[in-house]
Design an enzyme around this catalytic site. Structure first.
Site, mmCIF file in Angstrom:
data_model
loop_
_atom_site.group_PDB
_atom_site.id
_atom_site.type_symbol
_atom_site.label_atom_id
_atom_site.label_comp_id
_atom_site.label_asym_id
_atom_site.label_seq_id
_atom_site.Cartn_x
_atom_site.Cartn_y
_atom_site.Cartn_z
ATOM 1 N N LYS A 136 -7.987 -4.701 12.406
ATOM 2 C CA LYS A 136 -6.809 -4.056 12.987
ATOM 3 C C LYS A 136 -6.499 -4.600 14.376
ATOM 4 C CE LYS A 136 -5.892 -1.330 9.528
ATOM 5 N NZ LYS A 136 -4.653 -1.498 8.718
ATOM 6 N N TYR A 182 -13.463 -2.978 10.201
ATOM 7 C CA TYR A 182 -12.140 -2.359 10.225
ATOM 8 C C TYR A 182 -11.478 -2.550 11.587
ATOM 9 C CZ TYR A 182 -8.592 1.288 9.540
ATOM 10 O OH TYR A 182 -7.417 1.985 9.418
ATOM 11 N N ASN A 212 1.153 -2.083 5.300
ATOM 12 C CA ASN A 212 0.362 -0.863 5.335
ATOM 13 C C ASN A 212 -0.903 -0.957 4.493
ATOM 14 O OD1 ASN A 212 -0.026 2.177 5.648
ATOM 15 N ND2 ASN A 212 0.221 1.980 3.429
ATOM 16 N N GLY A 249 0.820 -1.205 0.000
ATOM 17 C CA GLY A 249 0.000 0.000 0.000
ATOM 18 C C GLY A 249 0.853 1.253 0.000
ATOM 19 N N SER A 253 1.551 3.396 -2.376
ATOM 20 C CA SER A 253 1.342 4.381 -3.437
ATOM 21 C C SER A 253 0.561 5.615 -3.019
ATOM 22 C CB SER A 253 0.644 3.722 -4.633
ATOM 23 O OG SER A 253 -0.625 3.227 -4.256
#
Length: 243
Positions: A155, A151, A86, A13, A15
């Protein structure tokens, strides 16, 4: 006189948003950075242009072959020293409206993806008896947030993975840690409902959002040699919201 191979930092991740800041920080610290991207190569190439030594690499963390290929590319370039998990998605809704497919997709990217990439990176790191794995979680894993059950679960699972893996490989010279950001202004948080945004911002005694560069600095420390005695830790970067 022989020279040591370059140290490689692989960032999933990488970018956009937090990932881009992490890539720039690790490149400034002297690593050759592999900017992992899932679909937007142009964005990854823009990050590469900001780094002293970097390369864009396709990295779909839900695809084991893609993960294996990215780690193999790191081995071709030098010594894989740092992995930052990430890549993440947030598909937010109240639990009663959140169907199983959406829930499973969030866990597949945020948690299973970190499992696949960490697993692939372990062998070269253990052979070198040195490595840093840094997982990007969230304050939501520590205290919850309405509308973010999927989410938060993904996590929180990432924190559990981190602590157990840290114990497994502590004697191999590899550390595994978590950075748990608070509210960061990124393209992903721009998509949050207004109520969720305000709730997250309101948690921080500082009264402001965290910057991506502040998160990157925490990652950079945990990825450094100076952090060799730190493993299994959760470092909140949240303006005090987790207190």
């Amino acid at each position: 006189m022989t020279t040591s191979p370059p140290t490689i930092a692989l960032v999933s991740g990488g970018s956009g948003g937090i990932g881009a800041a992490i890539c720039r920080h690790l490149a400034a610290a002297g690593h050759t950075v592999l900017v992992g991207y899932g679909g937007n190569r142009d964005a990854a190439e823009k990050v590469v242009a900001d780094c002293a030594s970097a390369e864009a690499v396709h990295l779909d963390v839900t695809d084991e072959e893609s993960v294996t290929a990215a780690v193999a590319r790191a081995a071709e370039l030098g010594t894989l020293a740092v992995v930052v998990n990430n890549a993440g998605v947030a598909d937010d809704d109240l639990l009663l409206r959140l169907d199983p497919t959406r829930f499973d997709r969030t866990l597949e990217v945020n948690l299973r993806g970190a499992y696949l990439l960490s697993r692939a990176a372990l062998r070269p790191m253990m052979r070198a008896r040195h490595g840093r794995i840094v997982n990007i979680a969230s304050i939501v894993a520590l205290r919850g947030n309405p509308g973010q059950t999927a989410y938060g679960a993904s996590k929180a699972g990432l924190i559990g993975l981190t602590k157990s893996l840290a114990r497994e490989i502590a004697r191999k010279g590899v550390t595994v840690n978590v950075v748990a950001p608070g509210f960061v202004e990124t393209a992903m948080t721009d998509e949050l409902p207004d109520a969720a945004r305000e709730a997250l911002l309101g948690l921080a005694p500082t009264g402001r959002a965290v910057t991506a560069d502040e998160v990157a600095a925490a990652v950079g420390f945990l990825a450094s040699d100076e952090a060799g005695a730190i493993t299994g830790a959760v470092l909140p970067v949240d303006g005090g919201a987790a207190m």
